[in-house]
Design a protein around this motif. Structure first.
Motif, PDB file in Angstrom:
ATOM      1  N   ILE A   1       0.834  -1.201   0.000  1.00  0.00           N
ATOM      2  CA  ILE A   1       0.000   0.000   0.000  1.00  0.00           C
ATOM      3  C   ILE A   1       0.872   1.255   0.000  1.00  0.00           C
ATOM      4  CG2 ILE A   1      -1.661   1.341   1.357  1.00  0.00           C
ATOM      5  CD1 ILE A   1      -2.799  -1.368   2.331  1.00  0.00           C
ATOM      6  N   CYS A   2       1.892   1.244   0.828  1.00  0.00           N
ATOM      7  CA  CYS A   2       2.781   2.409   0.910  1.00  0.00           C
ATOM      8  C   CYS A   2       3.480   2.669  -0.423  1.00  0.00           C
ATOM      9  CB  CYS A   2       3.815   2.210   2.008  1.00  0.00           C
ATOM     10  SG  CYS A   2       3.139   2.273   3.679  1.00  0.00           S
ATOM     11  N   ARG A   3       3.926   1.598  -1.074  1.00  0.00           N
ATOM     12  CA  ARG A   3       4.667   1.745  -2.325  1.00  0.00           C
ATOM     13  C   ARG A   3       3.747   2.066  -3.508  1.00  0.00           C
ATOM     14  NH1 ARG A   3       9.164   2.462   0.246  1.00  0.00           N
ATOM     15  NH2 ARG A   3      10.700   0.767   0.322  1.00  0.00           N
ATOM     16  N   GLU A   4       2.682   1.275  -3.670  1.00  0.00           N
ATOM     17  CA  GLU A   4       1.875   1.344  -4.892  1.00  0.00           C
ATOM     18  C   GLU A   4       0.729   2.346  -4.809  1.00  0.00           C
ATOM     19  OE1 GLU A   4       0.606  -2.583  -5.882  1.00  0.00           O
ATOM     20  OE2 GLU A   4       2.649  -3.344  -6.160  1.00  0.00           O
ATOM     21  N   GLU A   5       0.106   2.477  -3.652  1.00  0.00           N
ATOM     22  CA  GLU A   5      -1.062   3.359  -3.538  1.00  0.00           C
ATOM     23  C   GLU A   5      -0.700   4.735  -3.005  1.00  0.00           C
ATOM     24  OE1 GLU A   5      -4.321   1.490  -1.502  1.00  0.00           O
ATOM     25  OE2 GLU A   5      -4.043  -0.425  -2.550  1.00  0.00           O
ATOM     26  N   LEU A   6       0.248   4.780  -2.070  1.00  0.00           N
ATOM     27  CA  LEU A   6       0.632   6.059  -1.483  1.00  0.00           C
ATOM     28  C   LEU A   6       1.925   6.607  -2.086  1.00  0.00           C
ATOM     29  CD1 LEU A   6      -0.224   5.262   2.249  1.00  0.00           C
ATOM     30  CD2 LEU A   6      -1.637   6.383   0.531  1.00  0.00           C
ATOM     31  N   HIS A   7       2.509   5.854  -3.028  1.00  0.00           N
ATOM     32  CA  HIS A   7       3.678   6.304  -3.788  1.00  0.00           C
ATOM     33  C   HIS A   7       4.831   6.765  -2.890  1.00  0.00           C
ATOM     34  CE1 HIS A   7       0.921   5.923  -7.033  1.00  0.00           C
ATOM     35  NE2 HIS A   7       0.239   7.000  -6.734  1.00  0.00           N
ATOM     36  N   SER A   8       5.098   6.010  -1.855  1.00  0.00           N
ATOM     37  CA  SER A   8       6.175   6.361  -0.941  1.00  0.00           C
ATOM     38  C   SER A   8       7.393   5.466  -1.166  1.00  0.00           C
ATOM     39  CB  SER A   8       5.710   6.219   0.514  1.00  0.00           C
ATOM     40  OG  SER A   8       6.798   6.387   1.395  1.00  0.00           O
ATOM     41  N   ASP A   9       8.565   6.083  -1.234  1.00  0.00           N
ATOM     42  CA  ASP A   9       9.819   5.347  -1.372  1.00  0.00           C
ATOM     43  C   ASP A   9      10.649   5.421  -0.097  1.00  0.00           C
ATOM     44  OD1 ASP A   9       9.628   4.247  -3.922  1.00  0.00           O
ATOM     45  OD2 ASP A   9      10.212   6.110  -4.878  1.00  0.00           O
ATOM     46  N   LEU A  10       9.997   5.657   1.044  1.00  0.00           N
ATOM     47  CA  LEU A  10      10.759   5.757   2.293  1.00  0.00           C
ATOM     48  C   LEU A  10      11.496   4.449   2.575  1.00  0.00           C
ATOM     49  CD1 LEU A  10       8.536   5.582   5.516  1.00  0.00           C
ATOM     50  CD2 LEU A  10       8.055   4.323   3.421  1.00  0.00           C
ATOM     51  N   PRO A  11      12.653   4.512   3.236  1.00  0.00           N
ATOM     52  CA  PRO A  11      13.398   3.290   3.550  1.00  0.00           C
ATOM     53  C   PRO A  11      12.659   2.426   4.561  1.00  0.00           C
ATOM     54  CG  PRO A  11      14.417   5.193   4.598  1.00  0.00           C
ATOM     55  CD  PRO A  11      13.352   5.728   3.685  1.00  0.00           C
ATOM     56  N   VAL A  12      12.668   1.114   4.326  1.00  0.00           N
ATOM     57  CA  VAL A  12      11.920   0.173   5.169  1.00  0.00           C
ATOM     58  C   VAL A  12      12.798  -1.018   5.520  1.00  0.00           C
ATOM     59  CG1 VAL A  12       9.931  -1.389   5.282  1.00  0.00           C
ATOM     60  CG2 VAL A  12       9.707   0.831   4.133  1.00  0.00           C
ATOM     61  N   VAL A  13      12.743  -1.431   6.778  1.00  0.00           N
ATOM     62  CA  VAL A  13      13.352  -2.678   7.229  1.00  0.00           C
ATOM     63  C   VAL A  13      12.214  -3.649   7.545  1.00  0.00           C
ATOM     64  CG1 VAL A  13      14.696  -3.819   9.038  1.00  0.00           C
ATOM     65  CG2 VAL A  13      15.409  -1.578   8.174  1.00  0.00           C
ATOM     66  N   VAL A  14      12.305  -4.853   7.005  1.00  0.00           N
ATOM     67  CA  VAL A  14      11.282  -5.869   7.235  1.00  0.00           C
ATOM     68  C   VAL A  14      11.823  -6.917   8.208  1.00  0.00           C
ATOM     69  CG1 VAL A  14      10.038  -7.795   6.167  1.00  0.00           C
ATOM     70  CG2 VAL A  14      10.051  -5.557   5.066  1.00  0.00           C
ATOM     71  N   LEU A  15      11.005  -7.264   9.206  1.00  0.00           N
ATOM     72  CA  LEU A  15      11.355  -8.285  10.181  1.00  0.00           C
ATOM     73  C   LEU A  15      10.499  -9.522   9.957  1.00  0.00           C
ATOM     74  CD1 LEU A  15      11.354  -6.102  13.428  1.00  0.00           C
ATOM     75  CD2 LEU A  15      13.226  -6.438  11.821  1.00  0.00           C
ATOM     76  N   SER A  16      11.080 -10.678  10.158  1.00  0.00           N
ATOM     77  CA  SER A  16      10.307 -11.907  10.000  1.00  0.00           C
ATOM     78  C   SER A  16      10.827 -12.985  10.939  1.00  0.00           C
ATOM     79  CB  SER A  16      10.373 -12.407   8.555  1.00  0.00           C
ATOM     80  OG  SER A  16       9.696 -13.650   8.429  1.00  0.00           O
TER      81      SER A  16
ATOM     82  N   LEU B   1      21.310   5.415 -10.455  1.00  0.00           N
ATOM     83  CA  LEU B   1      19.994   5.301  -9.842  1.00  0.00           C
ATOM     84  C   LEU B   1      20.144   4.961  -8.375  1.00  0.00           C
ATOM     85  CD1 LEU B   1      18.187   3.182 -12.580  1.00  0.00           C
ATOM     86  CD2 LEU B   1      18.030   5.639 -12.232  1.00  0.00           C
ATOM     87  N   ALA B   2      19.311   5.559  -7.542  1.00  0.00           N
ATOM     88  CA  ALA B   2      19.333   5.243  -6.116  1.00  0.00           C
ATOM     89  C   ALA B   2      18.678   3.883  -5.890  1.00  0.00           C
ATOM     90  CB  ALA B   2      18.560   6.325  -5.346  1.00  0.00           C
ATOM     91  N   PRO B   3      19.121   3.123  -4.843  1.00  0.00           N
ATOM     92  CA  PRO B   3      18.568   1.788  -4.597  1.00  0.00           C
ATOM     93  C   PRO B   3      17.061   1.769  -4.397  1.00  0.00           C
ATOM     94  CG  PRO B   3      20.588   2.095  -3.367  1.00  0.00           C
ATOM     95  CD  PRO B   3      20.249   3.423  -3.982  1.00  0.00           C
ATOM     96  N   ASP B   4      16.449   2.883  -3.930  1.00  0.00           N
ATOM     97  CA  ASP B   4      15.015   2.905  -3.697  1.00  0.00           C
ATOM     98  C   ASP B   4      14.225   3.388  -4.910  1.00  0.00           C
ATOM     99  OD1 ASP B   4      15.117   1.921  -1.128  1.00  0.00           O
ATOM    100  OD2 ASP B   4      15.421   3.892  -0.236  1.00  0.00           O
ATOM    101  N   ASP B   5      14.919   3.720  -6.000  1.00  0.00           N
ATOM    102  CA  ASP B   5      14.251   4.207  -7.191  1.00  0.00           C
ATOM    103  C   ASP B   5      13.289   3.156  -7.732  1.00  0.00           C
ATOM    104  OD1 ASP B   5      14.013   4.667 -10.215  1.00  0.00           O
ATOM    105  OD2 ASP B   5      15.006   6.499  -9.543  1.00  0.00           O
ATOM    106  N   ALA B   6      12.114   3.600  -8.166  1.00  0.00           N
ATOM    107  CA  ALA B   6      11.102   2.654  -8.659  1.00  0.00           C
ATOM    108  C   ALA B   6      11.615   1.853  -9.845  1.00  0.00           C
ATOM    109  CB  ALA B   6       9.833   3.427  -9.044  1.00  0.00           C
TER     110      ALA B   6
END
Length: 261
Positions: A68-83, A151-156
């Motif tokens: 949702i953050c990436r596709e609907e809200l168009h945000s490229d903020l840095p994210v760490v995922v935990l699992s 290109l930056a690593p977070d670039d779409a």
């Protein structure tokens, strides 16, 4: 100005530990959410500079929140995922969404601290979010004699390139494939593609190829009676001894021991 880090984890102990450690990191202001829906409300209201999100949560899970953050809200903020799960499909989906880091629980306090420092630094260097633009599968090849576009690593577009490379690897892992071959399929130079893939995923292309091969080998070890050397051949290794070394490096267990667990 402090970087606002949003922490989202449904486990109270982990959430509080992350908050406590974040409070020790200079230049960080942290808030917390207990599920994806709560995090989404905070995100829409406050637009944090970075996020730490758990994958398995009630209401909205971490990967859906990220989508949702990436596709609907168009945000490229840095994210760490935990699992808490060493699941290939989780890691692959997270990487496809351009996460900065994918970390397995449990984590040591020092690991958490360093992770938050990296997230703070990435957030501080990230440009202001802009509306997403349509992008092609790969960047147009550079003109002759001109350096390739940085290109930056977070670039779409980078996320699209990495996704295309992952798809190529998934379709070809069972044969001998090279970084150069994948780069050529994307109309990119070998070195530039390798640097971009590593910057975006944290893994070298060759490491990711072996990661994919080992994941498929794990499935064959548990679901078939094939001999180790036969499984090695099926997942793209010519040398069963080398396969066993790679398998142990990735999983911490030899193929025979993994099968017997």
């Amino acid at each position: 100005m402090k970087s606002h880090i949003l922490i989202c984890d449904d486990e109270w102990v982990i959430r509080n530990t992350l908050l406590q450690v974040a409070g020790e990191v200079e230049g960080v202001r942290a808030t917390a959410a207990a599920n994806g829906a709560e995090a989404l409300d905070i995100f829409r209201r406050d637009r944090p500079d970075g996020m730490i999100i758990d994958i398995c949560m009630p209401v909205i899970d971490g990967l859906e929140l990220l989508r949702i953050c990436r596709e609907e809200l168009h945000s490229d903020l840095p994210v760490v995922v935990l699992s808490g799960y060493d699941r290939f499909e989780y890691a692959q989906r997270a990487i496809n969404y351009g996460v900065m880091k994918y970390m397995l629980k449990p984590m040591l306090r020092d690991e958490i601290y360093q992770m938050i420092v990296l997230l703070r630094d990435r957030a501080a260097s990230s440009p202001e979010p802009a509306p997403a633009e349509p992008f092609s599968a790969v960047p147009a090849p550079a003109d002759a004699g001109q350096p390739e576009q940085e290109l930056a690593p977070d670039d779409a577009r980078v996320r699209k390139i990495v996704s295309a490379a992952m798809t190529y690897i998934e379709r070809s892992y069972m044969r001998d494939i090279s970084v150069g071959e994948i780069a050529q399929s994307l109309d990119m130079s070998r070195n530039y593609f390798g640097q971009l893939f590593k910057a975006s995923t944290g893994m070298a292309v060759s490491e990711y190829i072996n990661f994919v091969r080992v994941e498929h080998a794990k499935l064959l070890l548990k679901s078939t009676n094939l001999k180790i050397y036969e499984i090695a051949e099926k997942v793209g290794f010519d040398d069963s001894f080398y396969f066993s070394n790679v398998f142990k490096k990735v999983t911490g267990s030899a193929p025979k021991n993994y099968r017997e667990c």
